[in-house]
Design a protein around this motif. Structure first.
Motif, PDB file in Angstrom:
ATOM      1  N   GLN A  37      28.690  -1.656 -34.472  1.00  0.00           N
ATOM      2  CA  GLN A  37      27.870  -2.417 -33.356  1.00  0.00           C
ATOM      3  C   GLN A  37      28.660  -1.788 -31.963  1.00  0.00           C
ATOM      4  O   GLN A  37      28.475  -1.419 -30.688  1.00  0.00           O
ATOM      5  CB  GLN A  37      29.346  -3.786 -33.171  1.00  0.00           C
ATOM      6  N   HIS A  78      25.286  -9.058 -29.437  1.00  0.00           N
ATOM      7  CA  HIS A  78      24.624  -8.823 -28.489  1.00  0.00           C
ATOM      8  C   HIS A  78      23.919  -9.865 -27.246  1.00  0.00           C
ATOM      9  O   HIS A  78      22.830  -9.517 -27.022  1.00  0.00           O
ATOM     10  CB  HIS A  78      24.055 -10.474 -29.996  1.00  0.00           C
ATOM     11  N   GLU A 100      23.485 -11.049 -34.633  1.00  0.00           N
ATOM     12  CA  GLU A 100      23.438 -10.532 -35.890  1.00  0.00           C
ATOM     13  C   GLU A 100      24.541 -11.135 -36.635  1.00  0.00           C
ATOM     14  O   GLU A 100      24.279 -10.661 -38.201  1.00  0.00           O
ATOM     15  CB  GLU A 100      23.198  -9.036 -36.109  1.00  0.00           C
ATOM     16  N   SER A 345      14.791  -6.840 -39.032  1.00  0.00           N
ATOM     17  CA  SER A 345      15.156  -6.653 -37.551  1.00  0.00           C
ATOM     18  C   SER A 345      15.521  -7.992 -36.795  1.00  0.00           C
ATOM     19  O   SER A 345      13.654  -8.620 -36.432  1.00  0.00           O
ATOM     20  CB  SER A 345      13.677  -5.668 -37.504  1.00  0.00           C
ATOM     21  N   LEU A 346      16.363  -8.399 -35.817  1.00  0.00           N
ATOM     22  CA  LEU A 346      16.434  -9.752 -35.779  1.00  0.00           C
ATOM     23  C   LEU A 346      16.053  -8.844 -33.958  1.00  0.00           C
ATOM     24  O   LEU A 346      15.229  -9.730 -33.649  1.00  0.00           O
ATOM     25  CB  LEU A 346      17.541 -10.188 -35.355  1.00  0.00           C
TER      26      LEU A 346
END
Length: 373
Positions: A37, A78, A100, A345-346
């Protein structure tokens, strides 16, 4: 009613494994997920924000970050991934984007169970074949030691592609532990020097399947790769429902349809209409593909009812995995299933459908913590 022990079921071991998988592993993987991330926000999302001329003031962004962090109880990576810093995105809308961390480390471990039959591409293809699901023909599979044809005949690794010489182009891909198109190779047996033994040493288990020809409705948008649909299904009490559908278009110089290779995703409506805009991994909006002059807004994909129905058929074959992302190709003869994903995949979904938390989170909670006996 018989007890689990009387049915030959080791209930204590099953419950111990379930506790470890749903309570311990998500915490460990969440820590390991943090460096990824950080790299993404450093290399992609912060530079995109700094370039954006329509971003909010730093005071508003700071206020949003506090609200989003409290709402989701996690670091708000996000917020930057989905452009929450843009002026038109209200704080409420920013909170509607599912992080996520929440999906992959809190919800999915308690929703999807026993995912090996789905995530192992070879096993998945065999299950689909047993139900008569149309899919690219599997030619062979194996590991770093040997291969086996789809008929169960052992074959040495150097000879595998010789068996595929009559199939035209073929796709070689890892059977396990790959995502984002990693390891996917398209080759033509007899015309390229593809080294399957070296490939197997690098990727472990693998499979070879026939490359399919896509429908003209997709070829006109991008003829340089196989463009597929990502169809998200949810199985509740035996009934399968399609939640989201998006078209994945490959990049201008990529043979796969992944965003990492310059691709983009477009929302597809149930009647086959494409949304006006497709989005790349930086959330840049595109009205057409770089190699095509066809506007997305005026394009309609035929046979979408068949695509959706095929995904629902497949979902019913994996009752232990209620939430699945299916990759489906549309050929001149109809849709075929390429593979299923227990961790879809979000980013693909939220790039095309916006913040989905208000609808998806209650739906996933309705199938969480089902009995394992």
């Amino acid at each position: 009613m018989q007890s689990p022990a009387n049915r030959g079921f080791n209930h204590r071991q099953a419950m111990t494994e379930e506790w470890f998988r749903t309570r311990v592993l998500p915490r460990v993987s969440c820590v390991r997920f943090l460096p990824y991330q950080v790299r993404q926000i450093r290399d992609e999302h912060l530079p995109a924000m700094l370039r954006d001329e329509d971003k909010k003031s730093m005071a508003r962004i700071a206020g949003d970050l506090v609200t989003v962090s409290v709402r989701w109880r996690c670091l708000p990576f996000h917020y930057f991934r989905y452009g929450g810093y843009r002026r038109e995105v209200s704080t409420e809308l920013a909170c509607s984007y599912l992080p996520e961390t929440a999906l992959f480390h809190r919800l999915l471990p308690r929703v999807n169970r026993d995912t090996i039959d789905l995530d192992d591409k070879t096993s998945c293809k065999k299950i689909l074949a047993s139900a008569g699901i149309p899919q690219p023909a599997m030619i062979a599979s194996g590991d770093h030691r040997a291969g086996m044809t789809s008929d169960g005949e052992p074959v040495p690794l150097p000879a595998v592609l010789d068996r595929a010489s009559g199939h035209g182009r073929v796709v070689v891909k890892p059977s396990r532990y790959s995502s984002g198109g990693s390891g996917v190779t398209i080759t033509r047996p007899g015309e390229s020097a593809f080294d399957l033994p070296a490939y197997a040493r690098r990727w472990g288990t693998w499979l070879v399947e026939q490359h399919v020809t896509q429908h003209s409705d997709l070829d006109v948008l991008n003829p340089y790769g196989l463009n597929t649909f990502r169809v998200i299904t949810l199985l509740r009490e035996g009934a399968a429902e399609v939640l989201y559908v998006m078209l994945k278009l490959g990049g201008a110089e990529s043979t796969t349809d992944n965003s990492a290779g310059g691709g983009m995703q477009i929302r597809v409506h149930s009647d086959g209409r494409l949304d006006r805009h497709g989005y790349d991994r930086y959330l840049n909006a595109h009205t057409r593909h770089p190699v095509s002059s066809v506007p997305f807004a005026e394009h309609r994909i035929s046979r979408m009812t068949e695509v959706r129905e095929l995904a629902e058929r497949c979902a019913r074959l994996f009752p232990q995995v209620p939430f699945i992302g299916w990759d489906i190709a549309l050929t001149p003869g109809g849709p075929v299933v390429v593979e299923g994903n227990s961790s879809p995949s979000l980013a693909h979904i939220q790039r095309t459908h916006g913040g989905i938390a208000p609808g998806l989170v209650p739906a996933l909670r309705s199938v969480m913590d089902r009995p394992i006996i």
